[in-house]
Scaffold this motif. Structure first.
Motif, PDB file in Angstrom:
ATOM      1  N   LYS A  22      16.899  -4.045   2.796  1.00 41.61           N
ATOM      2  CA  LYS A  22      18.262  -3.509   2.642  1.00 41.61           C
ATOM      3  C   LYS A  22      18.468  -2.434   3.685  1.00 41.61           C
ATOM      4  CE  LYS A  22      21.458  -1.515  -0.758  1.00 41.61           C
ATOM      5  NZ  LYS A  22      22.532  -2.514  -0.533  1.00 41.61           N
ATOM      6  N   ASP A  23      19.503  -2.588   4.483  1.00 36.64           N
ATOM      7  CA  ASP A  23      19.826  -1.628   5.549  1.00 36.64           C
ATOM      8  C   ASP A  23      18.632  -1.406   6.484  1.00 36.64           C
ATOM      9  OD1 ASP A  23      22.355  -1.304   4.362  1.00 36.64           O
ATOM     10  OD2 ASP A  23      21.601   0.286   3.054  1.00 36.64           O
ATOM     11  N   GLY A  24      17.920  -2.478   6.775  1.00 39.18           N
ATOM     12  CA  GLY A  24      16.810  -2.409   7.709  1.00 39.18           C
ATOM     13  C   GLY A  24      15.528  -1.843   7.145  1.00 39.18           C
ATOM     14  N   GLU A  25      15.489  -1.536   5.854  1.00 42.80           N
ATOM     15  CA  GLU A  25      14.299  -0.983   5.223  1.00 42.80           C
ATOM     16  C   GLU A  25      13.711  -1.981   4.234  1.00 42.80           C
ATOM     17  OE1 GLU A  25      12.799   1.869   5.989  1.00 42.80           O
ATOM     18  OE2 GLU A  25      14.316   2.152   7.551  1.00 42.80           O
ATOM     19  N   PRO A  26      12.386  -1.995   4.084  1.00 45.52           N
ATOM     20  CA  PRO A  26      11.768  -2.974   3.186  1.00 45.52           C
ATOM     21  C   PRO A  26      12.052  -2.671   1.725  1.00 45.52           C
ATOM     22  CG  PRO A  26      10.125  -1.416   3.968  1.00 45.52           C
ATOM     23  CD  PRO A  26      11.394  -1.105   4.721  1.00 45.52           C
ATOM     24  N   VAL A  27      12.403  -3.685   0.972  1.00 49.47           N
ATOM     25  CA  VAL A  27      12.510  -3.583  -0.478  1.00 49.47           C
ATOM     26  C   VAL A  27      11.268  -4.202  -1.114  1.00 49.47           C
ATOM     27  CG1 VAL A  27      13.858  -4.224  -2.521  1.00 49.47           C
ATOM     28  CG2 VAL A  27      15.025  -3.592  -0.393  1.00 49.47           C
ATOM     29  N   GLY A  28      10.871  -5.403  -0.622  1.00 44.52           N
ATOM     30  CA  GLY A  28       9.596  -5.899  -1.097  1.00 44.52           C
ATOM     31  C   GLY A  28       9.442  -7.402  -1.083  1.00 44.52           C
ATOM     32  N   ARG A  47       9.825  -1.820  -3.744  1.00 41.07           N
ATOM     33  CA  ARG A  47       9.648  -0.383  -3.511  1.00 41.07           C
ATOM     34  C   ARG A  47      10.982   0.321  -3.739  1.00 41.07           C
ATOM     35  NH1 ARG A  47       5.579   2.048  -0.765  1.00 41.07           N
ATOM     36  NH2 ARG A  47       5.034   0.132   0.329  1.00 41.07           N
ATOM     37  N   HIS A  48      10.978   1.350  -4.566  1.00 41.88           N
ATOM     38  CA  HIS A  48      12.193   2.096  -4.887  1.00 41.88           C
ATOM     39  C   HIS A  48      11.865   3.587  -4.899  1.00 41.88           C
ATOM     40  CE1 HIS A  48      16.086   2.983  -6.582  1.00 41.88           C
ATOM     41  NE2 HIS A  48      15.533   3.591  -7.620  1.00 41.88           N
ATOM     42  N   ASP A 101       0.838  -1.196   0.000  1.00 41.09           N
ATOM     43  CA  ASP A 101       0.000   0.000   0.000  1.00 41.09           C
ATOM     44  C   ASP A 101       0.874   1.248   0.000  1.00 41.09           C
ATOM     45  OD1 ASP A 101       0.809   0.473   2.686  1.00 41.09           O
ATOM     46  OD2 ASP A 101      -0.896  -0.649   3.476  1.00 41.09           O
ATOM     47  N   GLY A 102       0.239   2.402   0.007  1.00 49.44           N
ATOM     48  CA  GLY A 102       0.975   3.654  -0.050  1.00 49.44           C
ATOM     49  C   GLY A 102       1.545   4.096   1.277  1.00 49.44           C
ATOM     50  N   GLU A 103       1.282   3.331   2.335  1.00 47.22           N
ATOM     51  CA  GLU A 103       1.755   3.700   3.668  1.00 47.22           C
ATOM     52  C   GLU A 103       3.012   2.944   4.091  1.00 47.22           C
ATOM     53  OE1 GLU A 103      -1.520   3.215   6.387  1.00 47.22           O
ATOM     54  OE2 GLU A 103      -2.939   3.635   4.782  1.00 47.22           O
ATOM     55  N   GLY A 104       3.453   2.009   3.267  1.00 44.96           N
ATOM     56  CA  GLY A 104       4.655   1.247   3.593  1.00 44.96           C
ATOM     57  C   GLY A 104       4.418  -0.189   3.986  1.00 44.96           C
ATOM     58  N   ASN A 105       3.156  -0.594   4.194  1.00 44.91           N
ATOM     59  CA  ASN A 105       2.865  -1.988   4.523  1.00 44.91           C
ATOM     60  C   ASN A 105       3.029  -2.860   3.282  1.00 44.91           C
ATOM     61  OD1 ASN A 105       1.844  -1.447   7.292  1.00 44.91           O
ATOM     62  ND2 ASN A 105       0.218  -0.374   6.176  1.00 44.91           N
ATOM     63  N   MET A 106       3.570  -4.066   3.472  1.00 45.07           N
ATOM     64  CA  MET A 106       3.761  -4.996   2.361  1.00 45.07           C
ATOM     65  C   MET A 106       3.545  -6.418   2.869  1.00 45.07           C
ATOM     66  SD  MET A 106       7.194  -3.306   0.639  1.00 45.07           S
ATOM     67  CE  MET A 106       6.851  -3.564  -1.097  1.00 45.07           C
ATOM     68  N   VAL A 107       3.013  -7.288   2.012  1.00 46.73           N
ATOM     69  CA  VAL A 107       2.730  -8.669   2.401  1.00 46.73           C
ATOM     70  C   VAL A 107       3.229  -9.623   1.323  1.00 46.73           C
ATOM     71  CG1 VAL A 107       0.959 -10.367   3.004  1.00 46.73           C
ATOM     72  CG2 VAL A 107       0.687  -7.974   3.715  1.00 46.73           C
ATOM     73  N   SER A 108       3.906 -10.659   1.756  1.00 42.97           N
ATOM     74  CA  SER A 108       4.277 -11.786   0.909  1.00 42.97           C
ATOM     75  C   SER A 108       3.536 -12.998   1.457  1.00 42.97           C
ATOM     76  CB  SER A 108       5.794 -12.020   0.974  1.00 42.97           C
ATOM     77  OG  SER A 108       6.191 -13.108   0.180  1.00 42.97           O
TER      78      SER A 108
END
Length: 530
Positions: A421-427, A510-511, A358-365
């Motif tokens: 990467k570096d503690g941040e979500p890529v996806g 996310r980039h 979503d646009g707030e940073g949440n991601m699900v696999s």
């Protein structure tokens, strides 16, 4: 590095406010509709997963399992919603039936389903919308019906042919009534509907899935079990809870690759990547690149088949299997020519994978499966619940790590993946398809991280599949010169007739605040975005 243009049959989808990628277009739209109603990526994942039980019943269903990796509240969470063997099922029961291995069909391979509980758990912890809303699209398609897409229709027809041959007992009659109502599989473009699925989904939604484990649906499952020689009791279902677990990871090319811990086979992908991290690759089409990847995967599978099982029965520590020192030792075993590790022959499987953001940073696999096609062939009368055959992977040999035990969870093939990467979500990323899944994970990640392909190109690239011994199947599109070069190194290269067994994946990355998605050309895949 990840996003430069590359020749591909299709281009990536780019969006900002939300994205859903999965193997069925209508399911992707179901997930996106939750974002449009004010829900988040978790709501979208639940809606997509529930819809897939109706829209792709050839691979998953109401009686299957699920796993998820969720980036929310600033960190990664893992959910294991796999089920265990009934308390009444043990080696003595198998011996009385004269079994030396677990069958594919009937009650022996049926474990407690976890998927409905997964939806409720994800929704309660991270979602914004009630299940009555997130399951509404699935209910709609079950009641109104939908036309079969091309790959789905082909797979459904193959399953029907196989089931006509194998499912002769009266206990399987409901499968044919529900999934072959005209005496055959529905055809491509033909509308299939299932009011039973709709009623069951509505009960699950209205009770936050508790009716599946303690109420009327649980009673229907147990009644059918008793009538047809099964092993389930009400206690088996009532005691079930999905488990929140800590994801595990390895570092590869500056990224952290995350998988779920056992009883899933995500460790196989991580062990292979750990071995490969000690090499440098110059080009995808180099014989050395593909040889090393195949040999690393074989070593990882050898360990996975020996050690991975229910965590309570694990004989080695996960951290030891993933240690750099152990990877270095395994790396030394790779020679210039193909070798023969000795795991069992990996069978095929049926699974659905989805990724949401979503646009707030949440991601699900998230990944969901009945295991082998429609599962055990058993459908609970009047409910549309097709029971999985996940217990097929249990061993009946005393002393094996994965030996059947009452209340034990089997070795699981379905594995969602995630990159940071570096503690941040890529996806999120994933490749469905039985024992192809860790092989798909490794190949797609190498395409992304070693060769800089964009997500769509990373999925489009031809794949190999190690089968057993020195046998490696390659897709029809695999370069012939590369196949010949691998054969000269001792690999038994066989060109497959089609790409059906080489996995079906999805990627959302996310980039710089932008979502970039790729979907699988080997299925009816689709990305819905806003």
């Amino acid at each position: 590095m990840l996003y430069h243009p590359h020749p591909s049959r299709r281009v990536c989808v780019v969006a900002q406010e939300g994205m859903v990628a999965t193997s069925q277009p209508l399911a992707a739209q179901a997930g996106l509709s939750m974002l449009e109603r004010g829900g988040n990526a978790i709501d979208a994942a639940v809606a997509t997963a529930a819809a897939l039980t109706v829209l792709e019943p050839t691979s998953n269903g109401l009686g299957g399992d699920a796993f998820a990796l969720v980036w929310a509240e600033g960190r990664l969470h893992g959910l294991n919603a796999s089920g265990y063997a009934p308390r009444a099922l043990d080696l003595e029961q198998a011996a009385r039936q004269g079994l030396t291995s677990m069958p594919r069909f009937g009650w022996f391979p049926v474990t407690v389903p976890g998927a409905p509980a997964a939806w409720a758990e994800l929704s309660a912890r991270f979602g914004r919308l009630p299940l009555t809303e997130t399951l509404a699209p699935a209910i709609h398609y079950a009641e109104r019906g939908y036309p079969l897409s091309p790959v789905l229709g082909h797979v459904w027809d193959l399953a029907h042919q196989a089931y006509q041959h194998h499912l002769r007992d009266d206990m399987f009659a409901e499968w044919f009534r529900v999934f072959a109502p005209a005496g055959r599989a529905p055809r491509v473009g033909e509308v299939w509907r299932s009011p039973d699925h709709a009623r069951t989904l509505r009960v699950i939604a209205e009770t936050d899935a508790r009716a599946f484990y303690e109420g009327e649906l649980a009673a229907a499952i147990v009644r059918f079990s008793k009538q047809t020689g099964g092993f389930f009791t009400l206690a088996d279902l009532a005691e079930y809870r999905p488990e929140w677990v800590c994801p595990v990871h390895v570092r590869y090319r500056g990224f952290d690759v995350w998988e779920l811990p056992p009883n899933g086979q995500g460790l196989v992908a991580l062990m292979a990547l750990n071995i490969l991290s000690g090499f440098e690759f110059s080009a995808w089409a180099a014989v050395e690149t593909q040889h090393l990847a195949i040999e690393a995967m074989k070593l990882a599978f050898a360990d996975g088949r020996r050690f991975i099982t229910d965590p309570s029965d694990m004989r080695v520590r996960v951290e030891d299997l993933l240690s750099p020192a152990y990877a270095a030792e395994r790396r030394k075993e790779i020679a210039k020519t193909a070798r023969d590790p000795a795991p069992g022959r990996p069978p095929g499987g049926g699974t659905v994978y989805l990724a949401t953001a979503d646009g707030e940073g949440n991601m699900v696999s998230m990944i969901q499966s009945n295991y082998m096609g429609f599962g055990s062939g058993l459908v609970v009368p009047g409910t549309g619940i097709a029971l999985q055959n996940r217990g097929h992977s249990f061993s009946l040999q005393p002393g094996d790590a994965n030996c059947l035990r009452p209340g034990k969870r089997p070795y699981h093939t379905i594995i969602p993946g995630f990159l940071t990467k570096d503690g941040e979500p890529v996806g999120p990323f994933g490749v469905m398809g039985g024992f192809m899944q860790p092989q798909g994970h490794v190949q797609v990640l190498m395409n992304l991280l070693d060769f800089g392909l964009n997500p769509q190109a990373a999925l489009d690239a031809p794949r190999w599949q190690w089968v057993e011994g020195r046998r490696v199947d390659v897709e029809p599109t695999w370069p012939s010169h590369l196949a010949q070069a691998l054969a000269r190194r001792g690999h038994d290269i066989r060109i497959a007739r089609d790409s059906g067994s080489f996995g079906r994946g999805q990627i959302i990355l996310r980039h710089d605040g932008v979502l970039i998605g790729g979907t699988e050309p080997r299925t009816d895949g689709s990305i819905a975005a806003r």
